[in-house]
Design an enzyme around this catalytic site. Sequence first.
Site, PDB file in Angstrom:
ATOM      1  N   SER A 416      42.216  46.796  40.920  1.00 16.86           N
ATOM      2  CA  SER A 416      42.567  48.627  39.926  1.00 16.86           C
ATOM      3  C   SER A 416      40.537  48.738  38.996  1.00 16.86           C
ATOM      4  O   SER A 416      39.752  47.557  40.069  1.00 16.86           O
ATOM      5  CB  SER A 416      43.030  47.944  38.432  1.00 16.86           C
ATOM      6  OG  SER A 416      42.465  46.424  38.146  1.00 16.86           O
ATOM      7  N   ASP A 437      42.792  40.464  45.418  1.00 16.69           N
ATOM      8  CA  ASP A 437      43.135  40.834  43.800  1.00 16.69           C
ATOM      9  C   ASP A 437      44.514  39.534  44.125  1.00 16.69           C
ATOM     10  O   ASP A 437      45.596  39.367  44.693  1.00 16.69           O
ATOM     11  CB  ASP A 437      44.099  41.880  43.917  1.00 16.69           C
ATOM     12  CG  ASP A 437      43.681  41.900  41.498  1.00 16.69           C
ATOM     13  OD1 ASP A 437      42.292  43.255  41.981  1.00 16.69           O
ATOM     14  OD2 ASP A 437      44.166  41.772  41.600  1.00 16.69           O
ATOM     15  N   ASP A 458      44.469  34.233  44.335  1.00 15.05           N
ATOM     16  CA  ASP A 458      43.627  33.264  43.769  1.00 15.05           C
ATOM     17  C   ASP A 458      42.175  32.732  44.842  1.00 15.05           C
ATOM     18  O   ASP A 458      41.985  31.957  45.067  1.00 15.05           O
ATOM     19  CB  ASP A 458      44.802  32.153  43.107  1.00 15.05           C
ATOM     20  CG  ASP A 458      44.133  31.691  42.360  1.00 15.05           C
ATOM     21  OD1 ASP A 458      43.265  31.638  41.652  1.00 15.05           O
ATOM     22  OD2 ASP A 458      44.564  30.675  41.376  1.00 15.05           O
ATOM     23  N   ASN A 485      33.589  41.282  42.499  1.00 20.74           N
ATOM     24  CA  ASN A 485      33.569  42.108  41.642  1.00 20.74           C
ATOM     25  C   ASN A 485      34.981  41.516  40.997  1.00 20.74           C
ATOM     26  O   ASN A 485      34.518  41.846  39.918  1.00 20.74           O
ATOM     27  CB  ASN A 485      34.580  43.592  42.098  1.00 20.74           C
ATOM     28  CG  ASN A 485      34.869  44.443  40.836  1.00 20.74           C
ATOM     29  OD1 ASN A 485      34.926  44.401  39.586  1.00 20.74           O
ATOM     30  ND2 ASN A 485      36.280  44.850  41.129  1.00 20.74           N
ATOM     31  N   TYR A 552      31.444  34.836  29.533  1.00 22.24           N
ATOM     32  CA  TYR A 552      31.681  36.055  29.923  1.00 22.24           C
ATOM     33  C   TYR A 552      30.331  36.466  30.153  1.00 22.24           C
ATOM     34  O   TYR A 552      29.689  36.185  31.339  1.00 22.24           O
ATOM     35  CB  TYR A 552      31.875  37.786  29.720  1.00 22.24           C
ATOM     36  CG  TYR A 552      31.415  38.827  30.475  1.00 22.24           C
ATOM     37  CD1 TYR A 552      33.088  38.836  30.819  1.00 22.24           C
ATOM     38  CD2 TYR A 552      30.904  39.381  29.751  1.00 22.24           C
ATOM     39  CE1 TYR A 552      32.846  39.603  31.749  1.00 22.24           C
ATOM     40  CE2 TYR A 552      30.915  41.047  30.625  1.00 22.24           C
ATOM     41  CZ  TYR A 552      31.843  40.770  31.231  1.00 22.24           C
ATOM     42  OH  TYR A 552      31.653  41.932  33.104  1.00 22.24           O
ATOM     43  N   LYS A 556      28.297  35.819  33.722  1.00 19.44           N
ATOM     44  CA  LYS A 556      27.469  36.912  34.581  1.00 19.44           C
ATOM     45  C   LYS A 556      25.909  36.272  34.881  1.00 19.44           C
ATOM     46  O   LYS A 556      25.119  36.869  36.081  1.00 19.44           O
ATOM     47  CB  LYS A 556      28.083  38.334  33.873  1.00 19.44           C
ATOM     48  CG  LYS A 556      29.454  38.987  33.438  1.00 19.44           C
ATOM     49  CD  LYS A 556      29.484  39.624  35.643  1.00 19.44           C
ATOM     50  CE  LYS A 556      30.842  39.079  35.654  1.00 19.44           C
ATOM     51  NZ  LYS A 556      31.307  40.511  36.513  1.00 19.44           N
TER      52      LYS A 556
END
Length: 655
Positions: A416, A437, A458, A485, A552, A556
């Site tokens: 997605s 995914d 996973d 990603n 998060y 990152k």
Amino acid sequence: MENLWNDTEAGKHQGYLAERVYTSRLLGANPDLVLHGGGNTSVKGVWKNIFGEDEETLYVKGSGSDLATIELKDFVPVRLEDMLKLSRLERLPDTEMARELRLATLDPAAPAPSVEAILHALIPHRFVDHTHADAIVTITNTAAGEARIREIYGDEVIVLPYVMPGFDLARLCAEAFPAQATPRTIGMVLMNHGIFSFGDSAKQSYDRMIELVGRAGDYLNRNAQIAPATNIEASADWVALAALRKKVSAAAGFPMLLRTCASGAALAFARHPEAASISQRGPATPDHVIRTKRVPMFGREVDAYARAYVQYFERNSKPARQPLTMLDPAPRVIVDTEFGLVTAGRSARETRIAEDIYSHTMDIILRGEALGGYQALGEADLFNMEYWDLEQAKLKKAGAPKAFAGEVALVTGAASGIGKACVQSFLNRGAAVVAVDISADVESLYGMREDYLGIIADLTSPEAIRGMLEQTLRHFGGLDMLVLNAGVFPGGKKIDALSDEEWHRVMAVNLDSNLTLLRETHPLLKAAPKYGRVVVIGSKNVPAPGPGAAAYSASKAALTQLARVAALEWGADAIRINLVHPNAVFDTGIWTPEVLAQRAAHYGMTVDEYKRNNVLREEVTSKDVAELTAEMCGELFAKITGAQIPIDGGNDRVI
Ligand code: ZN
């Protein structure tokens, strides 16, 4: 051999053209008769011209179509009388023949007629079917092949020696047909090439094909038994495939995909005591030479294979009328005791076609051996086919390949949002794409596309990563581009409410899994023909964090630092690693219309204002990020590594 004729189905095809389509597809449905565009069919009828007159017409398969899926529009109407007149010429070079066939075509929008059109016209029967049936090419590729064919069929078939398809073959048929045909004749065998059947109806011609090939099959079953394939397990070092791919690509001069088939039959053939010799005896029928080269490479000595190919070209091209352009000397088929059957090509489709063809060829060779010795055409005949004027003209017409043709991209989090858009951007540029995914949606995202491999995994499991890379290698032979990603963005939570579990979970997905991925893909990226490229999808939160996203933002930021160190360490391997930092990409799963409306209201904006809340007042989409990501793997970024590019419409805190 099974006859697939079905009265109910046939009844739905009314008229001779519809019947022609129906039985052509029946032939195409059997890979033991017809493989990938091989074979052709025709029917003689009439064409009503603009003056209302009926013209005697041959409807013959056009080039580029496949019997399995052929449609009415794929049959080219050509003037029958013109075909017969052409057959009476003394000589007609191939390129002129192609021109004349075009001129005799009644519909300017139709594809080019088959080069066997004149031959079809000459056969004095309404329906004509032609295949390169395995059983026929097996028998005709042995020393006593012609005698065996005459023993099986008597005067029911005409036998022609091998001649290149085209005008010379048609001329030979024009002489042989009246000389050999008897009232019992229902077919024609072309040595080292295939078989024709003919009849007054589509059914009669089809039935005769099945009957004739069936008899050859029975003959082989009686006289050329081979042991059934055993269940050999492959235990190959799949990472070594990437090194083999690099050498094959270097020999070709462009990146190539490798596809492996480690079936019991393929491994048994590769480990046959005589494999080094029997694999070098040439293809079963000349039209395979284009897809599989004259002989496979046995083992992994790519340089030796390429040198031998150059010598083969030089030996055979000297007497040529005009200078020939040498094709690349890289193998298309590799027979390897560890990998089994490996096929090389510029696209996943090419590798699959070569695999299908050689899978049949292995069986044909083994049966030919059992029948006294497999013996293909001589080198000169095969060379003439490989360097046929018409094939060279086709090559000239083929446009430039796409930017990533022959290369492999792996995208994580591909089901997605940005990941899914990346898959599309890489497919559009000609790459084969492995989409990974945790969601099962990833498997069926692009249906049965051959250049797409969807894997559920996973990524927090190193075993799952290794398994996924093995699948990548077995399907495409290596890895050129990696897009990191996959990531999670948990709901906003201040530090005083952030649990250890949540922190560790975010780090496991957004950071730790990417370390494993980078480490495990390094040898593959290093072996990429044009060197590896990595793009990391970072976040605006790296340069400009916000409250409530500690895990998060930290994950990152750490990922960014990891990528920067990798850029330093892997520069010596010519691997480039760059980052993009997207912000406010709203066309993803998490941004439902309700959430968007809520956030916009929170800031006192309309949804549109909220989406364009940046310096340029532009909405940033998944596709924008994906296109930038793909470009960063291309030539434009060839001299850039360690770069971080914001894609956010301009953010005053980042600028
Ligand atoms: Zn043919």
